[in-house]
Enzyme design. Structure first.
Site, PDB file in Angstrom:
ATOM      1  N   SER A 209       0.831  -1.203   0.000  1.00  0.00           N
ATOM      2  CA  SER A 209       0.000   0.000   0.000  1.00  0.00           C
ATOM      3  C   SER A 209       0.873   1.264   0.000  1.00  0.00           C
ATOM      4  CB  SER A 209      -0.972  -0.061   1.189  1.00  0.00           C
ATOM      5  OG  SER A 209      -1.966   0.916   1.106  1.00  0.00           O
TER       6      SER A 209
ATOM      7  N   ASP B 169     -10.195  -3.978  -5.390  1.00  0.00           N
ATOM      8  CA  ASP B 169      -9.555  -3.092  -4.419  1.00  0.00           C
ATOM      9  C   ASP B 169     -10.200  -1.706  -4.483  1.00  0.00           C
ATOM     10  OD1 ASP B 169      -7.811  -1.467  -2.923  1.00  0.00           O
ATOM     11  OD2 ASP B 169      -6.060  -2.656  -3.484  1.00  0.00           O
TER      12      ASP B 169
ATOM     13  N   HIS C 132      -8.374  -4.647  -0.804  1.00  0.00           N
ATOM     14  CA  HIS C 132      -7.077  -4.030  -0.515  1.00  0.00           C
ATOM     15  C   HIS C 132      -6.229  -4.852   0.454  1.00  0.00           C
ATOM     16  CE1 HIS C 132      -4.340  -0.689  -0.799  1.00  0.00           C
ATOM     17  NE2 HIS C 132      -4.286  -0.558   0.522  1.00  0.00           N
TER      18      HIS C 132
END
Length: 206
Positions: free
Chosen positions: A102, A152, A183
């Protein structure tokens, strides 16, 4: 930068640079290192930016909207830290592979977008395009793994597609692994990143 360094097994020259997601710290991705290459050295770094009590590697203006000026500054800060850490701990600077999730994947991607020969590979898990409309350095032959979720809500599938196009366009060897998830990090993609690391980075036969 706050960090953990663990020396790898004698004879293994690789160092995994671990870069956590928003709200994480230098302990978060340590288990991933054990799954990807348990014998490699590990340099796990905590982001220097505090967003409402959450650690990040660079500021953002809103979710999915990066503070580009800060991103460029923090990218150089991390790259310089990596250079210093190699001297301090004596690891091979030319054998560093980033593993980022991320926000950590985005700063790793930004290093690739700004600096030639700064990384010898990168596993980008749920990344976005760090900056658009800039000229990338040559990444000829640099192996990159992108783990992406088709559902996501934070990093859209298009981000992974665009990132792959940008990196491939300057010579990187990019492998994209899709899941139907959102995610969150999945064991499946970490296992796939481990296979990629052995084959594409270390050049081992499966």
């Amino acid at each position: 930068m706050e960090h953990i360094f663990e020396k790898g097994k004698e004879g293994n020259e690789w160092t995994l640079l671990l870069l956590h997601g928003t709200g994480g710290d230098e302990n978060d991705l340590m288990p991933l290192a054990g799954m990807i290459d348990p014998d490699a050295s590990v340099l796990s770094v905590r982001g220097n930016v505090n967003e409402n009590g959450m650690n990040r590697f660079f500021r953002r203006l809103a979710e999915g909207v990066f503070d580009e000026e800060d991103l460029i500054f923090r990218t150089k800060e991390l790259k310089d830290f990596l250079d210093d850490a190699a001297r301090k701990y004596g690891f091979d600077r030319s054998k560093v592979v980033a593993v980022g999730y991320s926000n950590g994947a985005n700063i790793a991607g930004s290093i690739l977008y700004h600096y030639e020969n700064a990384l010898n590979g990168a596993a980008l898990l749920h990344p976005m395009v760090p900056l658009r409309g800039i000229n990338l350095p040559s990444l000829k032959g640099i192996p990159v793994f992108i783990g992406a979720g088709k559902n996501d809500p934070i990093c859209s599938a298009q981000e992974a597609v665009d990132l792959e196009k940008d990196l491939s366009g300057v010579g990187a060897s990019v492998e994209v692994f899709w899941t139907n998830m959102g995610h969150q990090l999945t064991r499946e993609e970490v296992e796939q990143a481990s296979v990629w690391f052995k084959k594409k980075v270390k050049g081992e036969d499966s």
